[in-house]
Design a protein around this motif. Sequence first.
Motif, PDB file in Angstrom:
ATOM      1  N   VAL A  24     -17.482  -6.631 -42.980  1.00 33.10           N
ATOM      2  CA  VAL A  24     -18.505  -6.964 -43.974  1.00 33.10           C
ATOM      3  C   VAL A  24     -19.844  -6.984 -43.248  1.00 33.10           C
ATOM      4  O   VAL A  24     -20.031  -7.743 -42.304  1.00 33.10           O
ATOM      5  CB  VAL A  24     -18.240  -8.325 -44.645  1.00 33.10           C
ATOM      6  N   ILE A  25     -20.746  -6.136 -43.677  1.00 33.10           N
ATOM      7  CA  ILE A  25     -22.061  -6.025 -43.056  1.00 33.10           C
ATOM      8  C   ILE A  25     -23.079  -6.823 -43.878  1.00 33.10           C
ATOM      9  O   ILE A  25     -23.099  -6.740 -45.102  1.00 33.10           O
ATOM     10  CB  ILE A  25     -22.517  -4.550 -42.979  1.00 33.10           C
ATOM     11  N   ASN A  26     -23.911  -7.595 -43.201  1.00 39.10           N
ATOM     12  CA  ASN A  26     -24.930  -8.439 -43.855  1.00 39.10           C
ATOM     13  C   ASN A  26     -24.292  -9.546 -44.691  1.00 39.10           C
ATOM     14  O   ASN A  26     -24.782  -9.891 -45.775  1.00 39.10           O
ATOM     15  CB  ASN A  26     -25.863  -7.611 -44.741  1.00 39.10           C
ATOM     16  N   GLU A  27     -23.222 -10.124 -44.169  1.00 42.17           N
ATOM     17  CA  GLU A  27     -22.529 -11.188 -44.901  1.00 42.17           C
ATOM     18  C   GLU A  27     -23.454 -12.361 -45.208  1.00 42.17           C
ATOM     19  O   GLU A  27     -23.265 -13.071 -46.209  1.00 42.17           O
ATOM     20  CB  GLU A  27     -21.330 -11.666 -44.077  1.00 42.17           C
ATOM     21  N   HIS A  28     -24.462 -12.551 -44.392  1.00 46.71           N
ATOM     22  CA  HIS A  28     -25.396 -13.666 -44.590  1.00 46.71           C
ATOM     23  C   HIS A  28     -26.219 -13.520 -45.872  1.00 46.71           C
ATOM     24  O   HIS A  28     -26.839 -14.483 -46.327  1.00 46.71           O
ATOM     25  CB  HIS A  28     -26.349 -13.776 -43.388  1.00 46.71           C
ATOM     26  N   LYS A  29     -26.222 -12.324 -46.443  1.00 45.79           N
ATOM     27  CA  LYS A  29     -26.995 -12.099 -47.665  1.00 45.79           C
ATOM     28  C   LYS A  29     -26.237 -12.501 -48.932  1.00 45.79           C
ATOM     29  O   LYS A  29     -26.827 -12.524 -50.023  1.00 45.79           O
ATOM     30  CB  LYS A  29     -27.408 -10.631 -47.768  1.00 45.79           C
ATOM     31  N   LEU A  30     -24.956 -12.811 -48.799  1.00 49.42           N
ATOM     32  CA  LEU A  30     -24.163 -13.192 -49.969  1.00 49.42           C
ATOM     33  C   LEU A  30     -24.715 -14.472 -50.597  1.00 49.42           C
ATOM     34  O   LEU A  30     -24.969 -15.461 -49.908  1.00 49.42           O
ATOM     35  CB  LEU A  30     -22.701 -13.413 -49.575  1.00 49.42           C
ATOM     36  N   VAL A  31     -24.903 -14.441 -51.897  1.00 46.82           N
ATOM     37  CA  VAL A  31     -25.402 -15.609 -52.631  1.00 46.82           C
ATOM     38  C   VAL A  31     -24.233 -16.559 -52.861  1.00 46.82           C
ATOM     39  O   VAL A  31     -23.212 -16.179 -53.437  1.00 46.82           O
ATOM     40  CB  VAL A  31     -26.022 -15.200 -53.977  1.00 46.82           C
TER      41      VAL A  31
END
Length: 206
Positions: A24-31
């Motif tokens: 999962v790329i950019n998991e930190h962007k998940l709301v």
Amino acid sequence: MKTVYWVGYTFFSAAGKAFFNRRVINEHKLVQGEEGVLMCANHESFLDPPLIGISHPENVTYLARKTLFKGIGKWLYTKWDAIPIDQENPDMTGLKKIIKALKTGKKVVMFPEGERTMTGDLNPALPGVGLIVAKSQATVQPMRIFGAREALPRGSGKMNMAQIAVVVGDPLRFDKETLKSYRGKEGYQAIADKVMAAIAALEDPR
């Protein structure tokens, strides 16, 4: 996370890592949290729903064909918090359930193209996703799956080894005043096109 959901989540997470080296790329962007989110992704394979579901640390809500809600399927899909959709005779019932789920803070998985791609190219989004965004005023989480078609293409029953990546994009938020300007089928299509453009902009990290 509910027990039955957790079992499925754990199984698919382990399988995704073991067979496809899923990332999962950019998991930190998940709301996350109590905000309702429409998780919109491209549609390449039957693998797509669980791939999107296991990308989020919270319970997500799926859309499933009404015909699957029979026998053990009814029990299982209900436990997985799936919303039955009548693909043969589409009406507002399914849309209302999706909108209600979003307004109550759920994370709903949706594929704006409506069907799996035959070629691997992105198909245009259907206006239904725009209608849902307009009526629910939910945040949209663009996501793009890479490699699922190589692993299990449409029309094939054979699973192949392939590296899979799920890329998370920046959330899209439409304010009330902006949404008022998108009315009717053309307006809903315009919203859907914006969502699809955000998905298309996500690049393959493999």
